[in-house]
Design a protein around this motif. Structure first.
Motif, short mmCIF file in Angstrom:
data_model
loop_
_atom_site.label_atom_id
_atom_site.label_comp_id
_atom_site.label_asym_id
_atom_site.label_seq_id
_atom_site.Cartn_x
_atom_site.Cartn_y
_atom_site.Cartn_z
N ASP A 56 0.87 -1.18 0.00
CA ASP A 56 0.00 0.00 0.00
C ASP A 56 0.90 1.23 0.00
OD1 ASP A 56 -1.74 2.08 0.46
OD2 ASP A 56 -2.84 1.10 2.07
N VAL A 57 0.76 2.07 -1.01
CA VAL A 57 1.62 3.25 -1.12
C VAL A 57 1.45 4.16 0.10
CG1 VAL A 57 2.03 5.36 -2.44
CG2 VAL A 57 1.73 3.19 -3.62
N ASN A 58 0.25 4.25 0.64
CA ASN A 58 0.04 5.10 1.82
C ASN A 58 0.83 4.58 3.02
OD1 ASN A 58 -1.70 6.97 0.60
ND2 ASN A 58 -3.45 5.60 0.86
N THR A 59 0.96 3.27 3.12
CA THR A 59 1.78 2.70 4.20
C THR A 59 3.24 3.07 4.00
OG1 THR A 59 0.24 0.85 4.48
CG2 THR A 59 2.46 0.55 5.33
N LEU A 60 3.71 3.02 2.75
CA LEU A 60 5.08 3.43 2.46
C LEU A 60 5.29 4.90 2.81
CD1 LEU A 60 7.89 3.03 1.29
CD2 LEU A 60 6.92 3.32 -1.00
N LYS A 61 4.34 5.74 2.49
CA LYS A 61 4.47 7.16 2.82
C LYS A 61 4.57 7.37 4.33
CE LYS A 61 1.97 8.96 -1.22
NZ LYS A 61 0.78 9.71 -1.67
N THR A 62 3.82 6.58 5.08
CA THR A 62 3.91 6.67 6.54
C THR A 62 5.30 6.31 7.02
OG1 THR A 62 1.56 6.15 6.82
CG2 THR A 62 2.99 5.74 8.70
N ALA A 63 5.89 5.28 6.41
CA ALA A 63 7.25 4.88 6.77
C ALA A 63 8.24 5.99 6.45
CB ALA A 63 7.63 3.60 6.02
N LEU A 64 8.04 6.67 5.34
CA LEU A 64 8.94 7.76 4.96
C LEU A 64 8.85 8.91 5.96
CD1 LEU A 64 8.29 7.84 1.11
CD2 LEU A 64 10.25 6.88 2.28
N ASP A 65 7.65 9.21 6.41
CA ASP A 65 7.49 10.27 7.40
C ASP A 65 8.19 9.91 8.71
OD1 ASP A 65 6.06 12.27 6.03
OD2 ASP A 65 4.18 11.20 6.29
N ALA A 66 8.04 8.64 9.15
CA ALA A 66 8.68 8.20 10.39
C ALA A 66 10.19 8.23 10.24
CB ALA A 66 8.20 6.79 10.74
N TRP A 67 10.69 7.82 9.07
CA TRP A 67 12.13 7.85 8.84
C TRP A 67 12.66 9.28 8.90
CZ3 TRP A 67 15.37 10.34 5.54
CH2 TRP A 67 16.69 9.88 5.47
N ARG A 68 11.96 10.20 8.27
CA ARG A 68 12.40 11.60 8.25
C ARG A 68 12.52 12.15 9.67
NH1 ARG A 68 9.17 16.31 8.11
NH2 ARG A 68 7.36 15.03 7.64
N GLU A 69 11.52 11.87 10.49
CA GLU A 69 11.53 12.35 11.87
C GLU A 69 12.73 11.78 12.63
OE1 GLU A 69 8.71 12.09 15.88
OE2 GLU A 69 7.92 11.49 13.92
N ASN A 70 12.99 10.50 12.45
CA ASN A 70 14.09 9.84 13.14
C ASN A 70 15.44 10.34 12.63
OD1 ASN A 70 14.55 7.94 15.25
ND2 ASN A 70 15.24 6.43 13.76
N TYR A 71 15.55 10.51 11.32
CA TYR A 71 16.80 10.96 10.70
C TYR A 71 17.18 12.35 11.19
CZ TYR A 71 20.08 12.10 6.89
OH TYR A 71 21.19 12.47 6.16
N GLU A 72 16.22 13.23 11.23
CA GLU A 72 16.52 14.59 11.66
C GLU A 72 16.82 14.64 13.15
OE1 GLU A 72 13.22 16.90 10.29
OE2 GLU A 72 13.90 16.88 8.20
N ALA A 73 16.18 13.77 13.93
CA ALA A 73 16.47 13.71 15.37
C ALA A 73 17.90 13.24 15.63
CB ALA A 73 15.47 12.80 16.07
N LYS A 74 18.46 12.46 14.69
CA LYS A 74 19.83 11.96 14.85
C LYS A 74 20.87 12.87 14.21
CE LYS A 74 18.58 7.03 15.05
NZ LYS A 74 18.72 5.71 14.39
N GLY A 75 20.46 14.02 13.70
CA GLY A 75 21.43 14.98 13.19
C GLY A 75 21.45 15.17 11.70
#
Length: 725
Positions: A56-75
């Protein structure tokens, strides 16, 4: 055993209905021109919907949002690319526990590199461009040496300044550390690479303001002169919406996941992650496979006799891994790959996480976060799986025993895996289950800690304390909203069934590779590697995916719940998470109640996924493809029937009858010769499933949670409407 409707009866029904539809078509009373256009042969290409299966593309988009948040939190950010490096099972020349962080400032070209755990000596740091080539095809023209550094006392690093003029036409596809003076092709020590998430994030960086929004007419940022180095998502800069790009990528990834052998021993990703068995395998499923199935190559190919332990695989569903290094045989169950979008984010100290080591995970993958080599990313999980499970010989030489995936293949497989299953968790506190036993189980489950008496001592037996690590029955902490790792004492249970068959089997130390004491039978020396922690698995899919735990220690859902009553858990570090006593003491009736709740919520998810697949099948013109997707929808519905029946008590028998009626129409849809008839049958199946869902539970978006319930942010849970209630 799944209940299968008689196909002979179904065929008679289809013949009768086909005649009716044909007559109506001739008379022009039913089939319109649109219907006539849908009467395609099996070979006609489908132009309506990409076949994404459970994706489901919407599920993939959710994963991308979660990754972005985590990536930025790590610098990481739009100006700074941040990558992790580590040992690669597929690419490293020798095993090492070394790891590193690489940081590139896209504005200034400044590189900061730091490493820990490598052996003392001299090393070189390289940028590699292998775009559109197999990853091992690193030649001198595609390798740029950044500099050299020394490692002393386990630490080393360098700082460098890139020259833009020397990099024009170069695309950074991986970072490699080699021994000094040696080619990165001949001597890779540790490596890391941008994955699909990086490529989407840095595709002209619209994420920073519009998430998955408009990519059209965005001009390159002149203030980022080194931005051209980064690989970008295909065509992302020319499309106003990423949905078509991601949909095609998921469909491509599905084909690779289920069909591609990478010139190895015949296995594919699907060999262990079966779409018709909730993307996992278990002893009962293995039992029905033919002798020539690629899963059994260790039995049929003498060159691969040591690839698996056939007895442990067949009797306990355990697969041989080498997560702690070559020659250290660790046997683990096959974790399903559903709802990874909800659990891919690891905990951070800044958010209340307990372990600094969790921040070294690129992604929370596998059973213990270190199931993937290198940086632990999902991309590298695929690389490691190809080398570990698909070689022609135990030498595992890339280019000889298997071919490594291309960058494009890795992107596609990552997209597919992150698109599978749920994008959110269920709004548990808003649900009311019609069966009182199931509702009682929900109340026991949806609490975080034991109540206390007047003296402050915990009152045991009132709650199951599940909400803390499994908020909304998922795999996220109610505190950090990320995937927690905990030592819950599973390796300390009194009988390990597989160890009875193989007494010398290594203990599984979970996360990390440091020597540790894991088993009581070897008190004087370390007998495993790791700190005992394992990733928290989501429980919405639990009733579907027995046996349980990383070692398949118990067979039933009730046994898995009862494990938290044991001394193994109640004396483990996990029962004192964050200094709070989470001792569990449930009696047998309470165990049954919690199991009834988990079965009911699993059935709701089966119905949601079955509807998603039926809807996908309805939109596909090609008959063969539509039937395949409809078959998967039928399997999900059969799973709902199975998990409800297994509960015996609180099994929602009226809902089961509706689901069995839905299965009848789904079988008719499988036999339908034309799209119009197939869709009519699927519509009736979905109507029956809707009734079944409403017989299981109701949902009130205005429900007020109990004081003991920790409510997650709205974006992390489905609305009542999204789950059809």
């Amino acid at each position: 055993m799944r209940r299968i409707i008689s196909l002979s009866v179904a065929r008679k029904k289809v013949i009768k209905l086909s005649a009716i539809f044909a007559m109506a078509s001739v008379l022009g009373m039913l089939l319109t021109a649109n219907y006539i256009g849908s009467l395609n042969s099996d070979n006609q290409p489908d132009s309506t919907v990409s076949s994404v299966g459970h994706g489901d593309v919407n599920t993939l988009k959710t994963a991308l949002d979660a990754w972005r948040e985590n990536y930025e939190a790590k610098g990481g950010n739009a100006e700074v690319l941040r990558l992790l490096l580590g040992y690669s099972k597929a690419q490293s020349s020798l095993y090492t526990q070394g790891h590193a962080q690489f940081q590139l400032n896209l504005k200034t070209g400044e590189v900061i590199f730091q490493t820990k755990g490598l052996d003392a000596g001299q090393y070189d740091l390289w940028l590699i461009d292998s775009l559109d080539q197999p990853i091992q095809s690193k030649v001198d023209d595609n390798a740029l040496k950044i500099g050299s550094f020394a490692v002393e006392n386990g630490k080393g690093g360098l700082e460098a300044q890139l020259e833009r003029s020397k990099l024009l036409g170069f695309t950074l596809n991986s970072i490699v550390v080699s021994k000094a003076g040696q080619s990165p092709l001949e001597n890779t020590v540790i490596t890391g690479a941008p994955d699909l998430m990086h490529k989407l994030y840095y595709a002209d960086k619209p994420w920073l303001t519009t998430a998955m929004g408009d990519f059209k007419d965005i001009k390159p940022d002149a203030s980022m002169p080194f931005d051209f180095l980064l690989p970008k998502a295909a065509h992302a800069d020319t499309l106003s919406d990423l949905t078509p790009v991601l949909g095609a990528l998921v469909a491509q990834g599905r084909q690779i996941f289920h069909k591609e052998t990478f010139n190895g021993n015949g296995r594919t990703c699907e060999t262990c992650h079966r779409a018709d068995n909730n993307f996992t395998i278990d002893p009962n499923y293995i039992m029905k496979l033919p002798p020539n199935d690629p899963l059994f190559v260790a039995e049929t190919n003498p060159a691969l006799a040591d690839l698996e332990n056939p007895v442990l695989m067949r009797k306990h569903g355990l697969i041989l891994t080498n997560v702690d290094g070559p020659g250290i045989d660790v046997f683990r169950s096959v974790s399903h790959t559903l709802a990874m979008a909800t659990t891919i984010k690891s905990e951070l100290l800044a958010d209340g996480g307990e372990f600094a080591a969790d921040e070294t995970m690129a992604n929370a993958t596998g059973w213990s976060g270190d199931g993937a080599p290198g940086s632990g990313s999902l991309r590298e999980f695929t690389l490691g799986a190809v080398a570990q499970h698909m070689p022609k010989t135990m030498a595992r030489n890339a280019g000889v025993d298997f071919r490594l995936p291309t960058e494009a293949e890795l992107d596609a497989v990552e997209a597919y895996m992150l698109s599978l299953g749920r994008s959110k968790d269920y709004p548990v506190y808003q649900l009311t289950f019609n069966d009182p036993l199931t509702e009682a189980g929900k109340d026991l489950f949806d609490t975080k800690t034991n109540p206390k008496d007047a003296s402050g001592a915990p009152i045991l037996g009132k709650t199951a304390n599940c909400n803390g690590c499994h908020q909304n029955a998922g795999g996220r902490s109610s505190s950090t909203k990320a995937n927690p790792t905990r030592n819950t004492g599973i390796e300390q249970m009194k009988i390990h069934p597989a160890r009875l068959l193989k007494p010398d089997m290594a203990y599984d130390g979970g996360f990390g590779t440091s020597p540790a004491f894991c088993g009581a039978d070897a008190p004087d020396e370390a007998n495993c590697f790791g700190d005992g922690r394992f990733n928290t698995t989501p429980l919405i899919e639990a009733a579907d995916t027995a046996p349980y735990f990383h070692n398949n220690a118990v067979s039933t859902l009730e046994e898995a719940i009862a494990a938290y009553n044991s001394d193994a858990f109640n004396t483990s570090p996990g029962h004192l998470s964050k200094g709070t006593d989470r001792t569990v003491k449930l009696d047998s009736t309470q165990v049954v109640a919690v199991a009834s709740f988990l079965r009911a919520i699993n059935a709701l998810e089966n119905i949601r996924m079955s509807d998603q697949l039926d809807n996908q099948a309805r939109q596909i013109n090609n008959n063969a493809t539509a039937r395949e997707i409809a078959r998967l929808g039928r399997e999900e519905n059969q799973d709902a029937i199975q998990v409800l029946k297994e509960g015996v008590l609180g099994n929602s028998w009226q809902a089961v009858l509706r689901l069995e009626r839905a299965a009848y129409f789904q079988n008719l849809a499988q036999l339908a010769p034309v799209r119009a008839l197939r869709n009519s049958m699927l519509n009736q199946a979905m109507a029956q499933k809707k009734q079944a869902r409403e017989l299981i539970a109701s949902c009130d978006p205005s429900a007020i949670p109990a004081a003991t319930v920790v409510v997650p942010p709205a974006e992390l849970q489905y609305t009542c409407r999204e789950i059809g209630l």
